[in-house]
Design a protein around this motif. Structure first.
Motif, PDB file in Angstrom:
ATOM      1  N   SER B  99     -29.498   5.375  -5.930  1.00  0.00           N
ATOM      2  CA  SER B  99     -28.313   6.196  -6.168  1.00  0.00           C
ATOM      3  C   SER B  99     -28.530   7.255  -7.242  1.00  0.00           C
ATOM      4  CB  SER B  99     -27.161   5.272  -6.581  1.00  0.00           C
ATOM      5  OG  SER B  99     -26.022   5.999  -6.924  1.00  0.00           O
ATOM      6  N   HIS B 100     -27.694   8.291  -7.190  1.00  0.00           N
ATOM      7  CA  HIS B 100     -27.636   9.278  -8.277  1.00  0.00           C
ATOM      8  C   HIS B 100     -26.795   8.753  -9.435  1.00  0.00           C
ATOM      9  CE1 HIS B 100     -28.647  11.849  -4.794  1.00  0.00           C
ATOM     10  NE2 HIS B 100     -29.344  12.512  -5.692  1.00  0.00           N
ATOM     11  N   LEU B 101     -26.101   7.674  -9.175  1.00  0.00           N
ATOM     12  CA  LEU B 101     -25.225   7.116 -10.199  1.00  0.00           C
ATOM     13  C   LEU B 101     -25.953   5.998 -10.910  1.00  0.00           C
ATOM     14  CD1 LEU B 101     -22.052   6.892  -7.949  1.00  0.00           C
ATOM     15  CD2 LEU B 101     -22.586   8.679  -9.618  1.00  0.00           C
ATOM     16  N   PHE B 102     -25.868   6.008 -12.232  1.00  0.00           N
ATOM     17  CA  PHE B 102     -26.544   4.977 -13.002  1.00  0.00           C
ATOM     18  C   PHE B 102     -25.517   4.131 -13.724  1.00  0.00           C
ATOM     19  CE2 PHE B 102     -30.942   6.012 -12.423  1.00  0.00           C
ATOM     20  CZ  PHE B 102     -30.873   7.288 -11.897  1.00  0.00           C
ATOM     21  N   PRO B 103     -25.829   2.866 -13.926  1.00  0.00           N
ATOM     22  CA  PRO B 103     -24.816   1.957 -14.487  1.00  0.00           C
ATOM     23  C   PRO B 103     -24.385   2.391 -15.883  1.00  0.00           C
ATOM     24  CG  PRO B 103     -26.995   0.934 -14.493  1.00  0.00           C
ATOM     25  CD  PRO B 103     -27.131   2.210 -13.720  1.00  0.00           C
ATOM     26  N   LYS B 323     -21.820  10.214  -3.084  1.00  0.00           N
ATOM     27  CA  LYS B 323     -22.876  10.744  -3.949  1.00  0.00           C
ATOM     28  C   LYS B 323     -24.286  10.487  -3.424  1.00  0.00           C
ATOM     29  CE  LYS B 323     -20.909  12.753  -7.403  1.00  0.00           C
ATOM     30  NZ  LYS B 323     -21.170  14.164  -7.668  1.00  0.00           N
ATOM     31  N   ASP B 324     -24.407   9.577  -2.497  1.00  0.00           N
ATOM     32  CA  ASP B 324     -25.747   9.149  -2.089  1.00  0.00           C
ATOM     33  C   ASP B 324     -25.813   8.980  -0.584  1.00  0.00           C
ATOM     34  OD1 ASP B 324     -25.202   7.112  -4.817  1.00  0.00           O
ATOM     35  OD2 ASP B 324     -26.708   8.708  -4.836  1.00  0.00           O
ATOM     36  N   VAL B 325     -27.015   9.100  -0.046  1.00  0.00           N
ATOM     37  CA  VAL B 325     -27.161   8.925   1.396  1.00  0.00           C
ATOM     38  C   VAL B 325     -28.135   7.813   1.733  1.00  0.00           C
ATOM     39  CG1 VAL B 325     -26.681  11.379   1.779  1.00  0.00           C
ATOM     40  CG2 VAL B 325     -29.051  10.584   1.715  1.00  0.00           C
ATOM     41  N   TYR B 326     -27.834   7.162   2.799  1.00  0.00           N
ATOM     42  CA  TYR B 326     -28.745   6.276   3.526  1.00  0.00           C
ATOM     43  C   TYR B 326     -28.234   6.321   4.951  1.00  0.00           C
ATOM     44  CZ  TYR B 326     -30.350   2.226   5.958  1.00  0.00           C
ATOM     45  OH  TYR B 326     -30.873   1.414   6.929  1.00  0.00           O
ATOM     46  N   ASP B 327     -29.070   6.771   5.852  1.00  0.00           N
ATOM     47  CA  ASP B 327     -28.598   6.961   7.226  1.00  0.00           C
ATOM     48  C   ASP B 327     -29.080   5.842   8.150  1.00  0.00           C
ATOM     49  OD1 ASP B 327     -29.028  10.319   6.459  1.00  0.00           O
ATOM     50  OD2 ASP B 327     -27.114   9.504   7.169  1.00  0.00           O
ATOM     51  N   GLU B 328     -28.133   5.187   8.796  1.00  0.00           N
ATOM     52  CA  GLU B 328     -28.454   4.110   9.733  1.00  0.00           C
ATOM     53  C   GLU B 328     -28.774   4.745  11.082  1.00  0.00           C
ATOM     54  OE1 GLU B 328     -28.197   0.796   8.846  1.00  0.00           O
ATOM     55  OE2 GLU B 328     -27.946  -0.339  10.684  1.00  0.00           O
ATOM     56  N   ALA B 329     -30.004   4.570  11.532  1.00  0.00           N
ATOM     57  CA  ALA B 329     -30.469   5.279  12.731  1.00  0.00           C
ATOM     58  C   ALA B 329     -30.161   4.506  14.002  1.00  0.00           C
ATOM     59  CB  ALA B 329     -31.975   5.518  12.593  1.00  0.00           C
ATOM     60  N   PHE B 330     -28.881   4.296  14.287  1.00  0.00           N
ATOM     61  CA  PHE B 330     -28.489   3.396  15.378  1.00  0.00           C
ATOM     62  C   PHE B 330     -28.916   3.875  16.764  1.00  0.00           C
ATOM     63  CE2 PHE B 330     -24.971   6.091  16.508  1.00  0.00           C
ATOM     64  CZ  PHE B 330     -24.491   6.588  15.298  1.00  0.00           C
ATOM     65  N   LEU B 352     -17.855   8.290   2.401  1.00  0.00           N
ATOM     66  CA  LEU B 352     -16.828   7.349   1.965  1.00  0.00           C
ATOM     67  C   LEU B 352     -16.990   7.063   0.479  1.00  0.00           C
ATOM     68  CD1 LEU B 352     -16.858   4.614   4.791  1.00  0.00           C
ATOM     69  CD2 LEU B 352     -15.319   6.563   4.553  1.00  0.00           C
ATOM     70  N   ASN B 353     -15.893   6.737  -0.162  1.00  0.00           N
ATOM     71  CA  ASN B 353     -15.953   6.259  -1.551  1.00  0.00           C
ATOM     72  C   ASN B 353     -16.291   4.772  -1.557  1.00  0.00           C
ATOM     73  OD1 ASN B 353     -13.829   8.675  -1.685  1.00  0.00           O
ATOM     74  ND2 ASN B 353     -14.839   8.458  -3.665  1.00  0.00           N
ATOM     75  N   SER B 354     -17.476   4.484  -1.056  1.00  0.00           N
ATOM     76  CA  SER B 354     -17.994   3.121  -1.136  1.00  0.00           C
ATOM     77  C   SER B 354     -19.378   3.231  -1.752  1.00  0.00           C
ATOM     78  CB  SER B 354     -18.085   2.495   0.253  1.00  0.00           C
ATOM     79  OG  SER B 354     -19.126   3.113   0.995  1.00  0.00           O
ATOM     80  N   GLN B 355     -19.986   2.127  -2.072  1.00  0.00           N
ATOM     81  CA  GLN B 355     -21.360   2.202  -2.546  1.00  0.00           C
ATOM     82  C   GLN B 355     -22.252   2.664  -1.399  1.00  0.00           C
ATOM     83  OE1 GLN B 355     -23.475  -1.450  -3.475  1.00  0.00           O
ATOM     84  NE2 GLN B 355     -24.326  -0.543  -5.321  1.00  0.00           N
ATOM     85  N   VAL B 356     -23.375   3.273  -1.707  1.00  0.00           N
ATOM     86  CA  VAL B 356     -24.264   3.725  -0.641  1.00  0.00           C
ATOM     87  C   VAL B 356     -24.726   2.516   0.183  1.00  0.00           C
ATOM     88  CG1 VAL B 356     -26.309   3.604  -2.165  1.00  0.00           C
ATOM     89  CG2 VAL B 356     -26.328   5.089  -0.143  1.00  0.00           C
ATOM     90  N   PRO B 357     -24.710   2.648   1.534  1.00  0.00           N
ATOM     91  CA  PRO B 357     -25.194   1.542   2.359  1.00  0.00           C
ATOM     92  C   PRO B 357     -26.714   1.411   2.228  1.00  0.00           C
ATOM     93  CG  PRO B 357     -23.941   3.147   3.663  1.00  0.00           C
ATOM     94  CD  PRO B 357     -24.211   3.767   2.329  1.00  0.00           C
ATOM     95  N   THR B 358     -27.257   0.374   2.827  1.00  0.00           N
ATOM     96  CA  THR B 358     -28.696   0.152   2.763  1.00  0.00           C
ATOM     97  C   THR B 358     -29.155  -0.547   4.025  1.00  0.00           C
ATOM     98  OG1 THR B 358     -30.470  -0.676   1.323  1.00  0.00           O
ATOM     99  CG2 THR B 358     -28.592  -2.124   1.658  1.00  0.00           C
TER     100      THR B 358
END
Lengths: 217, 747, 349
Positions: B99-103, B323-330, B352-358
């Motif tokens: 993520s671009h976001l840090f704790p 803020k972040d991307v992870y693309d699910e290649a379905f 979405l305002n959710s955490q980045v998926p993985t």
């Protein structure tokens, strides 16, 4: 429990913001949610003295009243065989025996166990000799990552001892359902428990797999 | 002529061998991350945002800091400095942070669950309870957490090296003109991995040779990458960082990248001047450690009335975070599952305002195969054809897009073999034919597939004078039996008894392994070990007397067999050679990396069969039998291999029937953030499972003929179950999870 | 959890005198309390362990099953007075939670279980009793409320048209359905309350309240051993096969004479704000022929007042079908043993 007022909000999100501004944590006025203690100066740590018989050895502890059995075992005693999976009683990884009964150590305040007998995964084998169920777990590959395994074994011992493993396989499945396994090894766990209970012959479930090479198709 | 040299494995490979880690696991003596004893350890608990979008106005720590046992409250004000490293995707995997976001470092929250502060205290309960007392005041902003409410107005940048839109021919036109058409939508809910072991990190700052040294125990499927990330975060050389994880308590992709608790533990340890442990609470794992995104898929298939497919259009949307991307290649598997005259794959993305998926077990294939294998079943029914026959009729010779031949396929063989064992009744599958009291019985079939991935891996092989052979690689063990199967491979190739071979893993002091993910470890590490054996052999040859014939011969003519150096007419005992040359051991190094461009399309395939019992009045779907037949190349260990297939299939049961993330979208918060309400399968859910495999080695894909098995088990289950529910009831459920509400709704 | 003072109760009377169910709470099994204390939903400053000053025995007296409040769920289910004799009692215990939890949880605590709704468990998710968003269904004129709210664990019976938490337990459903009575102890003595009067559906609060006074504790449970209790079952519907709260559940008992119903008890779980006694269903059953039509009428009567918030509409037919199925099983098969129970719950065997 006494009756109490609920919260009514018209403008929903605005209400959230306003309440947040007031206290930082939005709290329903419902008495169930009353947290007056949050705004007062917290009391200092409350200590309790207890004695436990832990895997056959008597030991005295001075603990914080909030300490759960799972944290007493893992953090204070460094007996990390008992696992913490969810800390809220939903996964069974923390299962130990108290006075011969399987219970969840994460939902047990250690203070309530004064004088009781506790057996953990560390206490079921005899030196080099494993408990028959541990042997069965090795034979049946009844684990993968191994994190839920101590809890499965403690529940398995109870399941067998209480007679639930040797009737129908559905009954054995049911009485092992208090232990989640995400990897998941359920059929092998079932086999290990049933075999140890004498309900099924001792065997390696993997020998039932019938691999085929292309030539024979 | 295969891409890799064919090797014969007929020793311990393929047998049912008890795991090396078994004894530790059944006695509870395997040390998991949160269990490492460290002197002076303090505990930290994060304070996550409870708003989905907000600017921090104030953080009130006055109550929290006076609670018993609290050592330090960490906020942006006192957070130690660090470098904002690039994300894994941006840095092309030179870091693994997501993520671009840090704790604790941000002044704004972009999703509920983002760590905004932390409490460091003497005990876990001290930290947990003080964290609850930290009061953060937000200026609340607008958020969207509902995939159906967020505009799908972006395209993924990259889908495993491919673009977001792939076309072959004019699929829309051919679909319109098709004699038989299927056009269905398949919505799927967001899923959480929920390994039983929560994510955890212990961070310890010390000094070595006058320089800062960071030791981290981390629940990580990629220790070598974590080491690189920590060194970049804190301006250290990798030599100043050691990351250790001997046992992972389940991961399924959630521990493949670095999550905020890992960085936070290091920062807290620095701030407080003592080692710090963070064990993410189960509730914080929903929003703290990754998930599989919800998706909205559509599959259109056009076919002739004889069953030949003329067009496939597979489209849809998956979410990423703001803020972040992870693309699910379905749409990935649709490139090569079925022969078609035209094809369109079209993916969009929404924020979405959710955490980045993985990645979550079989990313891309799990959701994609549900959609396609359901659609294929719908087509078969429409055509009044046996779904097995429909697949046979449309079996591709090559991957449709890259036109590469398959390294090994055997899908139809899996369907045939599995179907025979299952008792599949050939022909048009007529619904509502079988009843058992109140239960309607149904059968369903689906194909399963997973690509053969490989990651760059290095290894060392050490031959000791006392006969022990040690594999060293910083690979990871998460229930896959890595040490066991690689020991089997080495023992088999060298022709020595298995008990002499063992493996050290889980420590960045060892040669770097790849991420234990993508079902890639067995093949990648196996390849590195074959390379190590070559190097070991050369080094042993160097020890020979100068006038030895083996010294002069071409190294290829010398082999190691039965523990001896062997060449035409001569053998030399290796332990004797070491002893005579006063060597305690000799080590060979090796590596493996996948070819940049293979001439083959390398995939594993399988067939998934399910028998269900459906009670329409009560909305119940229960499993009676499951059977999987898989072709993944060489199977190294019959015991652990069978367990991996079973494990994947059971996770598929959860995916199909139980798992859904529930939200209150008005707050943008997950409401079932616990294991009592986010359901995963229990023992009673699982029927007898039969596993078959076709273990024809695939040396076009893999240096050891093995393609990986950890993920293929999940990929066919959801469609097989949905197809079985249709066969039982005559009504199709296209949304996952299949719930009592959805089963009753079809009545 | 806020730091709290812990003590072992010296006697039931002294424990009662200190307890107010707010700042000072009683703990026995702790399976609900410890869970909620960890989330600061319950924040007692003092906790008194009362397990040892409460009875855990099970006995028969005057045709009543008398159970000490500290008896565990597991012990009661396995007790020879229950096991094989009172099927609905055993089944509504062993279909609940998990073996470990049943070993820990006491009946007194189990009766007092709190809603699982997220709006209760998260102290920072506001409760909104009356959703401002209402939609009209096209099928009826009824107003469906609660759009956008996470309603899965909210009540559709006994909700007074509001968004209130659903009572999630199982045994209490049997207890109210079959006319259980509670003995409540206080520093002043004891009193008896009928279970059906003990639970109060919420009017202006998010979840139910009880008639328990600040310094009262449940001391004893009493169940009359009726013919219906012996010819009974507990049917629990959940999405996974075990270890889950009910989507819908039903305690039923029938006393038959030939095919005519002399007496009936019906309770519903997974649906209501309180353990739900369905007098409406019982009225539609008593005196009637035990036909499927009668059962369907009883189910309709039981759900006539149902007012499901948005998303829970499916539970109305589900609940009706559950009632009908349970009655059919009791009529056609009689009490089920454990093996038959698991076969039904798992769909196999």
């Amino acid at each position: 429990m006494t009756d109490s007022d609920g919260v009514r909000r018209r403008d929903f999100l605005k209400g959230v913001g306003a309440a947040a501004a007031a206290s930082g944590m939005v709290v329903a006025k419902d008495k169930d949610h009353a947290t007056p203690a949050m705004d007062e100066k917290p009391t200092s740590r409350s200590k309790v003295m207890i004695t436990l018989k832990l895997n056959g050895k008597k030991k005295a502890f001075e603990i914080d009243s909030r300490t759960t059995l799972v944290d007493l075992l893992r953090e204070s005693e460094h007996m990390t065989g008992t696992k913490k999976g969810c800390d809220h009683g939903a996964c069974g990884a923390c299962t130990v025996h108290v006075n011969g009964k399987s219970i969840l150590s994460c939902l047990t305040l250690a203070a309530t166990l004064d004088g009781e007998q506790i057996v953990t995964i560390e206490g079921i084998s005899d030196g080099e000799t494993l408990h028959p169920l541990q042997d069965a777990f090795l034979r049946c590959d009844a684990y993968q990552c191994g994190y839920c395994t101590p809890g499965q074994i403690m529940s398995g011992i109870a399941c067998i001892g209480e007679g639930h493993a040797s009737k129908s396989s559905e009954e054995a499945r049911e009485w092992m359902s208090g232990n989640l396994c995400r990897c998941s090894a359920y059929p092998n766990i079932l086999a290990a428990v049933r075999q140890t209970a004498g309900a099924e012959p001792i065997s390696d479930p993997a020998m039932r797999t019938s691999p085929v090479s292309k030539d024979s198709l | 002529m295969t891409a890799f040299e064919v090797i014969t494995l007929n020793g311990s490979v393929g047998k049912s061998i008890v795991r090396r880690s078994g004894h530790e696991k059944v006695t509870g003596t395997a040390t998991f991350t949160a269990e490492w004893p460290v002197d002076g350890l303090l505990h930290a608990v994060a304070v996550p945002s409870n708003v989905a979008r907000g600017k921090v106005k104030s953080i009130d720590i006055s109550v929290a800091e006076s609670m018993p046992g609290v050592r330090l409250i960490v906020t942006k004000k006192n957070l130690p400095t660090f470098t904002r490293v690039k994300t894994m995707i941006e840095s092309n995997k030179s870091t693994n942070y997501t993520s671009h976001l840090f704790p604790v470092a941000e002044v704004e929250a972009f999703f509920a669950g983002q760590y905004m502060a932390a409490v460091v205290a003497e005990s876990f309960e001290d930290a947990r309870d003080a964290a609850l007392a930290v009061k953060i005041d937000y200026e609340i902003g607008e958020h969207v957490t509902d995939i159906d409410a967020s505009p799908a107005d972006e395209r993924p940048d990259d889908l495993f090296g491919s673009p977001a839109v792939i076309t072959k021919g004019d699929a829309e036109k051919q679909f319109e003109a098709a004699e038989v058409k299927i056009d269905s939508e398949y919505p799927t809910a967001g899923n959480y991995h929920n390994p039983i072991e929560p994510h955890a990190t212990i961070a310890q700052w010390s000094e070595k040779n006058g320089e800062p040294f960071l030791t981290v125990y981390e629940t990580s499927q990629g220790l070598a990458m974590s080491q690189k990330t920590y060194s970049q975060l804190f301006g250290l050389s990798p030599k100043q960082v050691r990351v250790v994880c001997k046992f992972i308590g389940g991961a399924f992709g959630s521990k493949g990248a670095m999550w905020p608790q890992a960085v936070l533990a290091c920062l807290c340890a620095k701030a407080v001047g003592a080692p710090v442990k963070i064990e993410v609470t189960r509730g914080q794992m929903y929003g703290g450690t990754g998930h599989r995104t919800p998706m909205r898929q559509r599959v259109q298939i056009g076919a002739r009335s004889d069953g030949k497919i003329t067009s496939i259009i597979h489209s849809g949307v998956a979410s990423v975070s703001v803020k972040d991307v992870y693309d699910e290649a379905f749409t990935m598997s649709t490139r090569m599952m079925y022969q078609t005259e035209s094809l369109r794959l079209d993916q969009r993305r929404c924020r979405l305002n959710s955490q980045v998926p993985t990645f979550m077990r079989a990313p891309a294939e799990t959701p994609g195969m549900f959609a396609v294998e359901s659609a294929i079943d719908e087509l078969a029914y429409e055509l009044k054809m046996d779904p097995m026959e429909l697949r046979a009729l449309n079996e591709p010779e090559k991957d449709l897009i890259e036109s590469k031949p398959f390294s090994g396929r055997l899908l139809l063989d899996c369907l045939k073999r599995g179907g025979d064992a299952f008792g599949w009744q050939a022909g048009h599958q007529v619904p509502r034919q079988k009843k058992d009291g109140n239960w309607l019985i149904g059968h369903g079939v689906s194909a399963a597939t997973y690509p053969a991935f490989f990651f760059p891996t290095q290894a060392k092989l050490t031959w000791n004078a006392d006969g022990r052979v040690l594999i060293s690689c910083c690979s990871q063990e998460m229930g896959t039996g890595t040490a066991t199967v690689q020991s089997q491979l080495v023992a088999d190739v060298l022709g020595i008894p298995l008990h002499r071979v063992s493996m050290d893993l889980g420590d960045t002091d060892l040669p770097p392994g790849g991420i234990s993910g993508g079902s890639a470890t067995t093949g990648s590490l196996g390849g590195a070990l074959l390379d190590s054996i070559k190097d070991l052999k050369s080094k042993l040859i160097e020890l020979l007397p100068v006038n030895s014939p083996m010294r002069k011969a071409d190294a290829k003519q010398t082999t190691i067999r039965n523990g001896k150096l062997t060449m035409n007419g001569g053998t030399i005992d290796i332990e004797q050679l070491l002893t005579e040359t006063h060597k305690r051991s000799v080590t060979g190094s090796g590596k493996f990396a996948p070819a940049k461009d293979s001439e083959y399309a390398a995939h594993s395939f399988g067939a998934q069969f399910v028998e269900v019992a459906v009670d329409e009045k009560l909305g119940l779907v229960r499993l009676r039998r499951m059977l999987g037949c898989f072709a993944c190349g060489t199977i190294l260990n019959a015991r652990t291999g069978r367990s991996q297939f079973i494990g994947g299939m059971i996770m598929g049961v959860g995916h199909a029937l139980q798992e859904a993330t529930h939200w209150d979208h008005r707050y943008g918060r997950i409401t079932n953030d616990n294991l009592s309400e986010y359901h995963v399968p229990v023992n009673a859910d699982i029927p007898n499972i039969e596993i078959l495999w076709i273990d024809t080695p695939d040396f076009n894909a893999s240096p050891i003929g093995a393609k990986g098995i950890g993920e293929i088990g999940i990929t066919g289950v959801a469609a097989a179950i949905a197809n079985a529910v249709f066969n039982a009831t005559g009504r199709r459920v296209r949304e996952l999870p299949i719930t009592p509400a959805s089963v009753m709704a079809t009545v | 959890m806020i730091p709290f003072r812990y003590e072992e109760a010296q006697s039931l009377a002294t424990a009662c005198s200190k307890i107010d169910h707010g700042d000072t709470m009683a703990i026995a099994g702790g399976t609900t309390m410890v869970d909620l204390m960890k989330m600061n939903v319950l924040t007692p400053k003092s906790v008194i362990h009362v397990r040892k000053v409460l009875s855990s025995t099970v006995e028969l007296r005057d045709n009543l099953l008398i159970v000490g409040a500290a008896c565990t769920m597991a012990s009661l289910a396995d007790h020879p007075l229950v096991n094989g004799k009172l099927p609905v009692v055993r089944q509504s215990l062993i279909l609940a939670a998990s073996p470990q939890i049943r070993n820990m949880a006491t009946l007194g605590g189990n009766l007092m279980q709190r809603t699982r709704s997220t709006y209760f468990r998260h102290t920072d998710m506001p409760v909104e009793l009356e959703s401002t968003q209402k939609t009209k269904t096209t099928k009826t004129d009824a107003t469906v409320f609660g759009d956008g709210v996470e309603t899965s664990l909210l009540a559709m019976l006994g909700n007074n048209g509001k968004l209130v938490g659903m009572y999630p337990g199982d045994f209490a459903v049997t207890f109210v359905a079959f006319g259980g009575q509670l003995v409540l102890a206080s520093p002043d003595g004891e009193r008896m309350v009928a279970a059906r009067d003990f639970y109060q559906a919420p009017k202006d609060s998010f979840q139910y309240t009880t008639t328990l006074k600040p310094n009262e504790l449940i001391k004893e449970l009493q169940l009359p051993l009726t013919e219906t209790l012996k010819n009974s079952m507990y049917l629990k519907i959940r999405d996974r096969s075990s270890y889950a709260f009910a989507l819908a559940s039903c305690s039923v008992g029938l006393h038959m004479n030939g095919n005519r119903i002399l007496a009936a008890n019906v309770g519903l779980g997974g649906l209501a704000s309180i353990p739900w006694h369905s007098a409406e269903a019982e009225k539609a059953l008593v005196g009637e022929i035990a036909s499927d039509e009668t059962f369907a009428r009883a189910a309709d009567a039981a759900l006539a007042q149902a007012n499901p918030p948005s998303g829970l509409e499916f539970k109305v037919p589900l609940a009706k079908n559950t009632i009908v199925r349970a009655l059919q099983i009791v009529r056609d098969r009689g009490p089920l043993n454990d093996e038959q129970l698991w076969a039904m719950q798992h769909g196999r065997g």
